[in-house]
Write a protein that holds these residues in place. Structure first.
Motif, PDB file in Angstrom:
ATOM      1  N   VAL A  43       9.092 -30.562  40.291  1.00 26.84           N
ATOM      2  CA  VAL A  43       9.030 -31.361  39.074  1.00 26.84           C
ATOM      3  C   VAL A  43      10.395 -31.352  38.392  1.00 26.84           C
ATOM      4  O   VAL A  43      10.882 -30.287  37.993  1.00 26.84           O
ATOM      5  N   LEU A  44      11.012 -32.505  38.309  1.00 27.56           N
ATOM      6  CA  LEU A  44      12.296 -32.613  37.610  1.00 27.56           C
ATOM      7  C   LEU A  44      12.016 -32.972  36.158  1.00 27.56           C
ATOM      8  O   LEU A  44      11.454 -34.032  35.867  1.00 27.56           O
ATOM      9  N   THR A  45      12.376 -32.082  35.264  1.00 28.10           N
ATOM     10  CA  THR A  45      12.170 -32.336  33.836  1.00 28.10           C
ATOM     11  C   THR A  45      13.407 -33.021  33.252  1.00 28.10           C
ATOM     12  O   THR A  45      14.419 -33.173  33.937  1.00 28.10           O
ATOM     13  N   ARG A  46      13.323 -33.380  31.986  1.00 27.94           N
ATOM     14  CA  ARG A  46      14.422 -34.024  31.262  1.00 27.94           C
ATOM     15  C   ARG A  46      14.891 -35.313  31.931  1.00 27.94           C
ATOM     16  O   ARG A  46      16.079 -35.642  31.899  1.00 27.94           O
ATOM     17  N   ALA A  47      13.938 -36.031  32.527  1.00 31.46           N
ATOM     18  CA  ALA A  47      14.271 -37.327  33.108  1.00 31.46           C
ATOM     19  C   ALA A  47      14.821 -38.248  32.023  1.00 31.46           C
ATOM     20  O   ALA A  47      15.613 -39.144  32.307  1.00 31.46           O
ATOM     21  N   ASP A  48      14.417 -38.013  30.776  1.00 34.48           N
ATOM     22  CA  ASP A  48      14.904 -38.835  29.656  1.00 34.48           C
ATOM     23  C   ASP A  48      16.389 -38.624  29.381  1.00 34.48           C
ATOM     24  O   ASP A  48      17.028 -39.449  28.731  1.00 34.48           O
ATOM     25  N   GLY A  77       5.651 -35.737  27.881  1.00 37.99           N
ATOM     26  CA  GLY A  77       4.658 -35.990  28.917  1.00 37.99           C
ATOM     27  C   GLY A  77       4.865 -37.329  29.604  1.00 37.99           C
ATOM     28  O   GLY A  77       4.133 -37.686  30.535  1.00 37.99           O
ATOM     29  N   GLU A  78       5.866 -38.085  29.148  1.00 36.34           N
ATOM     30  CA  GLU A  78       6.136 -39.392  29.742  1.00 36.34           C
ATOM     31  C   GLU A  78       6.422 -39.255  31.234  1.00 36.34           C
ATOM     32  O   GLU A  78       7.226 -38.432  31.651  1.00 36.34           O
ATOM     33  N   GLY A  79       5.745 -40.084  32.015  1.00 39.30           N
ATOM     34  CA  GLY A  79       5.965 -40.066  33.461  1.00 39.30           C
ATOM     35  C   GLY A  79       5.153 -39.025  34.204  1.00 39.30           C
ATOM     36  O   GLY A  79       5.384 -38.779  35.386  1.00 39.30           O
ATOM     37  N   SER A  80       4.190 -38.380  33.526  1.00 36.43           N
ATOM     38  CA  SER A  80       3.472 -37.280  34.188  1.00 36.43           C
ATOM     39  C   SER A  80       2.183 -37.725  34.870  1.00 36.43           C
ATOM     40  O   SER A  80       1.474 -36.910  35.448  1.00 36.43           O
ATOM     41  N   ARG A  81       1.873 -39.022  34.806  1.00 33.87           N
ATOM     42  CA  ARG A  81       0.624 -39.525  35.369  1.00 33.87           C
ATOM     43  C   ARG A  81       0.468 -39.215  36.861  1.00 33.87           C
ATOM     44  O   ARG A  81      -0.572 -38.708  37.292  1.00 33.87           O
ATOM     45  N   ILE A 115      14.216 -21.598  36.798  1.00 30.34           N
ATOM     46  CA  ILE A 115      15.236 -20.849  36.063  1.00 30.34           C
ATOM     47  C   ILE A 115      14.983 -20.974  34.549  1.00 30.34           C
ATOM     48  O   ILE A 115      14.172 -21.803  34.136  1.00 30.34           O
ATOM     49  N   PRO A 116      15.665 -20.190  33.722  1.00 33.47           N
ATOM     50  CA  PRO A 116      15.402 -20.225  32.278  1.00 33.47           C
ATOM     51  C   PRO A 116      15.623 -21.603  31.653  1.00 33.47           C
ATOM     52  O   PRO A 116      16.540 -22.327  32.051  1.00 33.47           O
ATOM     53  N   ASN A 117      14.749 -21.949  30.712  1.00 28.61           N
ATOM     54  CA  ASN A 117      14.934 -23.127  29.848  1.00 28.61           C
ATOM     55  C   ASN A 117      14.867 -24.490  30.534  1.00 28.61           C
ATOM     56  O   ASN A 117      15.326 -25.473  29.979  1.00 28.61           O
ATOM     57  N   VAL A 118      14.285 -24.572  31.715  1.00 31.60           N
ATOM     58  CA  VAL A 118      14.204 -25.887  32.373  1.00 31.60           C
ATOM     59  C   VAL A 118      13.023 -26.721  31.884  1.00 31.60           C
ATOM     60  O   VAL A 118      12.921 -27.899  32.248  1.00 31.60           O
ATOM     61  N   GLY A 119      12.132 -26.095  31.123  1.00 33.54           N
ATOM     62  CA  GLY A 119      10.985 -26.856  30.606  1.00 33.54           C
ATOM     63  C   GLY A 119       9.655 -26.471  31.228  1.00 33.54           C
ATOM     64  O   GLY A 119       8.713 -27.257  31.219  1.00 33.54           O
ATOM     65  N   LYS A 120       9.546 -25.239  31.737  1.00 28.52           N
ATOM     66  CA  LYS A 120       8.302 -24.783  32.368  1.00 28.52           C
ATOM     67  C   LYS A 120       7.138 -24.780  31.380  1.00 28.52           C
ATOM     68  O   LYS A 120       6.068 -25.309  31.655  1.00 28.52           O
ATOM     69  N   SER A 121       7.380 -24.169  30.209  1.00 31.33           N
ATOM     70  CA  SER A 121       6.306 -24.076  29.204  1.00 31.33           C
ATOM     71  C   SER A 121       5.946 -25.459  28.678  1.00 31.33           C
ATOM     72  O   SER A 121       4.765 -25.762  28.469  1.00 31.33           O
ATOM     73  N   SER A 122       6.949 -26.301  28.470  1.00 32.48           N
ATOM     74  CA  SER A 122       6.692 -27.667  27.995  1.00 32.48           C
ATOM     75  C   SER A 122       5.804 -28.400  28.995  1.00 32.48           C
ATOM     76  O   SER A 122       4.842 -29.070  28.615  1.00 32.48           O
ATOM     77  N   LEU A 123       6.131 -28.271  30.265  1.00 33.52           N
ATOM     78  CA  LEU A 123       5.357 -28.934  31.316  1.00 33.52           C
ATOM     79  C   LEU A 123       3.905 -28.442  31.308  1.00 33.52           C
ATOM     80  O   LEU A 123       2.962 -29.238  31.356  1.00 33.52           O
TER      81      LEU A 123
END
Ligand SMILES: Nc1nc2c(ncn2[C@@H]2O[C@H](COP(=O)(O)OP(=O)(O)OP(=O)(O)O)[C@@H](O)[C@H]2O)c(=O)[nH]1
Ligand SMILES: [Mg+2]
Length: 270
Positions: A43-48, A77-81, A115-123
Motif C-alpha cells: 500500500v503506497l500512502t500519500r498518493a496525494d 481514505g481516498e482511493g482505498s476502495r 518504516i516509521p511515519n509512513v501512515g500505518k495507523s492512518s491506513l
C-alpha cells in the motif's frame, strides 16, 4: 525486527505500507522473505503528495513484478476502495476454505507494517472506519501493537514503525528524512533541507519561485534559504538570518505538498 516476526505468526495478510514519494526506499527490502507464503499487499500512502503519473507507473511496475499494489491517501481514505474490495475478497475466500475443511471460521487478521511515519495507523483507521489508532506527523507515534475490529470478520493490527538496515546508507537516510520517515533528531534539518533544495532547484525552480517569491537570480541554495528567512522573519539575535529555521520551513512545506507533488524515485532507475 523480533516483534515483527511475532506479529507475523498470528496474521493472515500483511499490508506493507510505503510512501508513494519514495516507493522503493521506504519499503522493507527483505520483507517478502520474512513473510514467506503469507498474502502481502503493498500500500503506497500519500498518493496525494506524489506525482500521479509516476504513481501510475509504479503501480504498473509492482504489478509486473507480481506484487499487488495500491496507492491511496491514508489521511482521507481516498482511493482505498480497491484495497477494501481485495481484503473483503480475501476474507470471503478464507471463510470458504475453512468451511470446506469443516472449521468454524475465525476473523481474517491483517497487519500493517512499515518504516516509521509512513501512515500505518492512518491506513488502519481508514479501513476500520474510525480513528482508534493514534496518528501523528512525526515518527514513533505508535509504541506497541494494537488490534482493531473491522466489519465483524476482519481484525486489523497496527504496529510501530521499524527501520531497516538500508537506513544506514547516508543518502537513503536523507531522502527518507525529506518525506518525514526518519526518526526524530537523528538527521540534521540542514542536511535534509540541503538535499531538498538541490532537488527542487533542479526539478521545480518555478514552484520555488512562486512559493517564496524568488526572482530569476535568486535560484541558488544560499539565496533560497536567505529569502525564506527574510520573508518569514527568521532573524536571530544580532540581525543575522536564522537559516536553520529556513531549513525546517522548506522541509515542512515540501512534506505538506505546498511545493507541489513529487515522486523522488522513478521506476526505470536502478
Ligand atoms: N497527506 C497525507 N498525509 C498522510 C497520509 N497518510 C498519513 N498521513 C499523515 O502522516 C502522519 C503520520 O501518519 P501515521 O498514520 O501516524 O503514521 P505511522 O506509520 O502509523 O507512524 P508511526 O506509528 O510513528 O510509525 C500523520 O500526520 C498523517 O495524517 C496520506 O496518505 N496523505
Ligand atoms: Mg502508527
Amino acid at each position: 525486527m523480533r516483534p515483527l516476526r511475532q506479529y507475523l505468526k498470528v496474521v493472515d495478510v500483511v499490508l506493507e505500507v510505503a510512501d508513494a514519494r519514495l516507493p522503493v526506499s521506504s519499503r522493507y527490502p527483505d520483507l517478502a522473505s520474512i513473510i514467506g507464503s503469507k498474502t502481502r499487499l503493498l500500500v503506497l500512502t500519500r498518493a496525494d503528495l506524489a506525482d500521479p503519473k509516476l504513481t501510475a507507473q509504479w503501480l504498473e511496475f509492482f504489478r509486473s513484478q507480481g506484487t499487488t499494489a495500491f496507492a491511496i491517501n491514508a489521511r482521507t481514505g481516498e482511493g482505498s476502495r480497491a484495497l477494501r474490495q481485495q481484503l473483503a475478497m480475501i476474507a470471503k475466500e478464507k471463510r470458504q476454505t475453512m468451511a470446506h475443511k469443516g472449521f468454524r471460521g475465525r476473523p481474517l487478521r491483517i497487519m500493517a507494517a512499515g518504516i516509521p511515519n509512513v501512515g500505518k495507523s492512518s491506513l488502519i483507521n481508514r479501513l476500520a472506519g474510525r480513528s482508534a489508532a493514534r496518528t501523528g506527523n512525526r515518527p514513533g507515534i505508535t509504541r506497541g501493537p494494537q488490534w482493531l475490529r473491522f466489519e465483524g470478520n476482519i481484525e486489523l493490527l497496527d504496529t510501530p514503525g521499524v527501520l531497516w538496515t538500508h537506513w544506514h546508507e547516508q543518502r537513503t537516510a536523507l531522502w527518507l528524512g525529506t518525506i518525514g520517515c526518519a526518526p526524530e533528531g537523528v538527521l540534521a534539518a540542514e542536511d535534509i533541507a540541503d538535499l531538498l533544495a538541490e532537488y527542487l532547484l533542479t526539478n521545480a525552480p518555478d514552484n520555488l519561485k512562486i512559493r517564496y517569491n524568488l526572482k530569476e537570480g535568486q535560484l541558488t541554495k544560499q539565496k533560497l534559504f536567505e529569502s525564506i528567512a527574510e520573508r518569514r522573519g527568521f532573524i536571530s539575535f544580532g540581525g543575522v538570518f536564522d537559516l536553520e529555521k529556513s531549513a525546517t520551513a522548506l522541509i515542512n512545506d515540501f512534506r505538506e505538498g505546498y511545493l507541489g507533488r513529487f515522486t523522488l524515485e522513478a521506476p526505470k532507475q536502478d
